[in-house]
Motif scaffolding. Structure first.
Motif, PDB file in Angstrom:
ATOM      1  N   ASP A  72       0.857  -1.184   0.000  1.00  0.00           N
ATOM      2  CA  ASP A  72       0.000   0.000   0.000  1.00  0.00           C
ATOM      3  C   ASP A  72       0.897   1.240   0.000  1.00  0.00           C
ATOM      4  O   ASP A  72       1.815   1.336   0.814  1.00  0.00           O
ATOM      5  N   GLN A  73       0.628   2.174  -0.897  1.00  0.00           N
ATOM      6  CA  GLN A  73       1.489   3.353  -1.004  1.00  0.00           C
ATOM      7  C   GLN A  73       1.439   4.236   0.233  1.00  0.00           C
ATOM      8  O   GLN A  73       2.425   4.876   0.586  1.00  0.00           O
ATOM      9  N   SER A 125       8.860   3.680   3.125  1.00  0.00           N
ATOM     10  CA  SER A 125       9.147   4.987   2.530  1.00  0.00           C
ATOM     11  C   SER A 125       8.886   6.058   3.587  1.00  0.00           C
ATOM     12  O   SER A 125       8.190   5.808   4.578  1.00  0.00           O
ATOM     13  N   TYR A 154       1.913   0.928   3.604  1.00  0.00           N
ATOM     14  CA  TYR A 154       2.633  -0.305   3.344  1.00  0.00           C
ATOM     15  C   TYR A 154       1.723  -1.529   3.457  1.00  0.00           C
ATOM     16  O   TYR A 154       1.704  -2.374   2.602  1.00  0.00           O
ATOM     17  N   GLN A 174       5.131   6.430   4.140  1.00  0.00           N
ATOM     18  CA  GLN A 174       4.568   5.276   4.846  1.00  0.00           C
ATOM     19  C   GLN A 174       4.929   5.333   6.332  1.00  0.00           C
ATOM     20  O   GLN A 174       4.085   5.105   7.195  1.00  0.00           O
TER      21      GLN A 174
END
Length: 164
Positions: free
Chosen positions: A74-75, A106, A78, A109
């Motif tokens: 999931d952008q 990221s 996560y 995230q």
């Protein structure tokens, strides 16, 4: 990096006093993606077992694990929103001080998951595999040069994750 860490863990002396100290409780979070399944080199269970050993090397006690299967991470978080809520609930239930993601998150995230944890499990801090490995190196560094090298690596890792 992980091979060097494994060698360091195997050669480091264990002290009996460490067993007497209460260990920080941790929850592990893993994601099995289509890419991971197709690669076939490391399945999620093996990766989480290794992450648990790394956590123990860092002085943590794993109290729960949460896993999810998605085609891609999931952008925003996560893992999916429902699974994130499950992780938050586990952190609250077990009074976990640390939530460790198996893969590198990221900056966005990381920020989104931290916000979710802060609302309902404010005592839990968030890290990923890379941060955990750097933490172990930090704990084991003995010379001034090694401590500086580890600190530099930690700062370089944290740089893109800084927020205003």
């Amino acid at each position: 990096l992980e091979d060097k860490l494994e060698a360091l863990i195997e050669t480091s002396p264990e002290t009996s006093n460490d067993d007497d100290l209460p260990k920080e409780r941790a929850i592990l979070v893993g994601l099995e993606t289509r890419a991971r399944r197709l690669a076939g080199s490391y399945d999620l269970d093996d990766s989480l077992q290794e992450l648990e050993r790394l956590s123990e090397s860092a002085g943590l006690r794993v109290v729960a694990q949460a896993t999810q299967k998605l085609s891609t991470p999931d952008q925003a978080t996560y893992i999916g929103e429902g699974k994130l809520q499950e992780v938050v609930d586990l952190a609250r239930k077990y009074e976990a001080e640390t939530v460790i993601f198996d893969d590198e998150l990221s900056p966005s995230q990381l920020r989104n998951v931290e916000r979710a944890l802060a609302k309902e499990a404010p005592l839990a801090r968030l890290c990923d595999r890379t941060a955990l490995i750097l933490d172990i190196f930090d704990q084991r560094a003995t010379t001034q040069e090694a401590k500086l090298q580890v600190r530099l690596a930690q700062l370089e890792y944290q740089l893109p994750r800084l927020t205003k």
